[in-house]
Design a protein around this motif. Structure first.
Motif, short mmCIF file in Angstrom:
data_model
loop_
_atom_site.label_atom_id
_atom_site.label_comp_id
_atom_site.label_asym_id
_atom_site.label_seq_id
_atom_site.Cartn_x
_atom_site.Cartn_y
_atom_site.Cartn_z
N LYS A 153 30.32 56.84 29.71
CA LYS A 153 29.29 55.82 29.57
C LYS A 153 28.72 55.53 30.96
O LYS A 153 29.36 55.79 31.97
N LEU A 154 27.52 54.97 30.99
CA LEU A 154 26.91 54.68 32.29
C LEU A 154 27.77 53.71 33.10
O LEU A 154 27.85 53.81 34.32
N THR A 155 28.42 52.80 32.43
CA THR A 155 29.22 51.79 33.13
C THR A 155 30.49 52.37 33.75
O THR A 155 31.09 51.73 34.61
N ASN A 156 30.92 53.55 33.31
CA ASN A 156 32.08 54.17 33.97
C ASN A 156 31.72 55.50 34.62
O ASN A 156 32.58 56.35 34.85
N ALA A 157 30.43 55.67 34.92
CA ALA A 157 29.94 56.92 35.50
C ALA A 157 29.87 56.84 37.02
O ALA A 157 29.61 55.78 37.60
N ILE A 158 30.11 57.98 37.65
CA ILE A 158 29.89 58.16 39.08
C ILE A 158 28.60 58.97 39.23
O ILE A 158 28.48 60.08 38.70
N ILE A 159 27.62 58.41 39.92
CA ILE A 159 26.30 59.04 40.05
C ILE A 159 26.02 59.34 41.52
O ILE A 159 26.17 58.47 42.38
N GLY A 160 25.60 60.56 41.78
CA GLY A 160 25.17 60.92 43.12
C GLY A 160 23.73 60.48 43.34
O GLY A 160 22.86 60.78 42.53
N MET A 161 23.49 59.77 44.39
CA MET A 161 22.13 59.35 44.75
C MET A 161 22.12 58.92 46.20
O MET A 161 23.11 58.42 46.72
N ASN A 162 21.00 59.15 46.87
CA ASN A 162 20.94 58.80 48.29
C ASN A 162 20.17 57.51 48.51
O ASN A 162 19.62 56.92 47.59
N ALA A 193 22.11 68.73 48.03
CA ALA A 193 21.76 68.74 46.61
C ALA A 193 22.55 69.80 45.86
O ALA A 193 22.98 69.58 44.72
N ALA A 194 22.73 70.95 46.48
CA ALA A 194 23.47 72.03 45.81
C ALA A 194 24.88 71.58 45.47
O ALA A 194 25.37 71.82 44.36
N LEU A 195 25.55 70.94 46.42
CA LEU A 195 26.91 70.48 46.15
C LEU A 195 26.92 69.37 45.11
O LEU A 195 27.86 69.29 44.30
N GLU A 196 25.90 68.52 45.10
CA GLU A 196 25.83 67.47 44.08
C GLU A 196 25.73 68.10 42.69
O GLU A 196 26.36 67.63 41.73
N PHE A 197 24.95 69.15 42.55
CA PHE A 197 24.88 69.87 41.28
C PHE A 197 26.24 70.46 40.93
O PHE A 197 26.68 70.39 39.77
N TYR A 208 23.36 63.22 39.00
CA TYR A 208 22.79 63.20 40.35
C TYR A 208 21.30 62.93 40.23
O TYR A 208 20.60 63.54 39.41
N LEU A 209 20.81 62.01 41.05
CA LEU A 209 19.40 61.61 41.09
C LEU A 209 18.84 61.86 42.47
O LEU A 209 19.46 61.51 43.48
N SER A 247 10.98 65.20 41.52
CA SER A 247 12.16 64.37 41.34
C SER A 247 13.14 65.10 40.44
O SER A 247 12.75 65.97 39.66
N ILE A 248 14.41 64.73 40.53
CA ILE A 248 15.45 65.45 39.79
C ILE A 248 16.47 64.49 39.20
O ILE A 248 16.93 63.56 39.87
N LEU A 249 16.81 64.75 37.95
CA LEU A 249 17.96 64.14 37.31
C LEU A 249 18.77 65.26 36.69
O LEU A 249 18.25 65.99 35.84
N THR A 250 20.01 65.43 37.12
CA THR A 250 20.92 66.34 36.44
C THR A 250 22.14 65.53 36.06
O THR A 250 22.64 64.73 36.85
#
Length: 268
Positions: A153-162, A193-197, A208-209, A247-250
């Motif tokens: 769920k979004l509330t327990n997610a870890i998201i990469g973003m700068n 970005a490559a490592l975030e993917f 990752y955003l 822009s990217i969202l994966t």
């Protein structure tokens, strides 16, 4: 792409990526001759250029009818995704390479008529190879990566973003992104970005955003994420244009609509 052809290209690509990694490790402590490109934080070194030239020379000798899109300009002037196209970032995370001597990667994606067939991301200093062939799963070294979990769920997610989401972007309300950071369990910034993917495919991150990435930043990662059941789009949910910066969202597909809605509500 014919499977035998794909396997041949894949074998060559992995060989060249590992060779390029050895070159970087052997020469990274020599004087780097650091230059800037679009701004003072957009760095390029002599090794970035040398590694891209290494790939271009080998690809053109082995596959003379293939095209190349490369960050440092040694490839072709490509205006169509027709044919076989190699999309290369010789050192993704050059700032990390310059300052940390770690957290950077070689990224190579091979596309056939716009379809991602091969993705290779090599964490050079950790000697970890993320790789995938279309329809054959994704791997970390020799270990196949499992499909992404269905209970996130979004509330327990870890998201990469700068930090650019919070201080430089004028398309998204900053308060919206501050609320987004508060909503998720945590955020991470690795500077590549490559490592975030790769970490999204591995499940270390759930998504990752990024505001503006070029094809060479994402080409390999899209193939790898696809193979574990992940999805990649721009931040409006549109298909990624592999000839433009975007822009990217994966992410895990379970999170996609909620993240896009969250961002859309903050559009100025």
């Amino acid at each position: 792409m014919d499977k035998a052809i794909r396997n041949d290209i894949y074998d060559q690509a992995v060989k060249w990526v590992l060779e390029a990694g050895t070159i970087i490790r052997d020469e990274m402590n020599a004087p780097l001759n650091i230059e800037t490109k679009s701004n003072p934080n957009d760095l390029v070194t002599v090794l970035d250029k040398r590694i891209e030239a290494f790939f271009v020379q080998n690809i053109k000798e082995k596959y003379s009818n293939h095209f190349i899109i490369g960050e440092e300009g040694y490839g072709d002037s490509v205006t169509s995704l027709d044919g076989t196209i190699w999309i290369i970032d010789p050192i993704d995370g050059t700032m990390n390479f310059v300052h940390q001597r770690r957290n950077f990667a070689i990224s190579v994606g091979v596309y056939q008529d716009g379809i991602g067939e091969i993705g290779i991301i090599y964490d050079v200093m950790s000697d970890v190879l993320y790789h995938a062939k279309k329809g054959e799963g994704a791997y970390k070294n020799n270990q196949q990566l499992p499909q992404l979990t269905s209970d996130v769920k979004l509330t327990n997610a870890i998201i990469g973003m700068n930090h650019f989401w919070l201080c430089e972007n004028r398309l998204i309300d900053e308060k919206t992104m501050q609320n987004f950071v508060k909503k998720v369990r945590g955020t991470r910034t690795y500077g590549s970005a490559a490592l975030e993917f790769a970490y999204t495919a591995e499940g270390i991150e759930n998504g990752y955003l990024s505001i503006g990435l070029a094809p060479w930043d994402v080409a390999a990662g899209i193939v790898i994420v696809n193979e574990v059941g992940g999805v990649t789009s721009d931040i409006d949910g549109n298909e990624v244009n592999m000839l433009e910066k975007t822009s990217i969202l994966t992410c895990n597909p379970i999170l996609k609509d909620e993240i896009i809605t969250f961002i859309r509500n903050g559009r100025k």
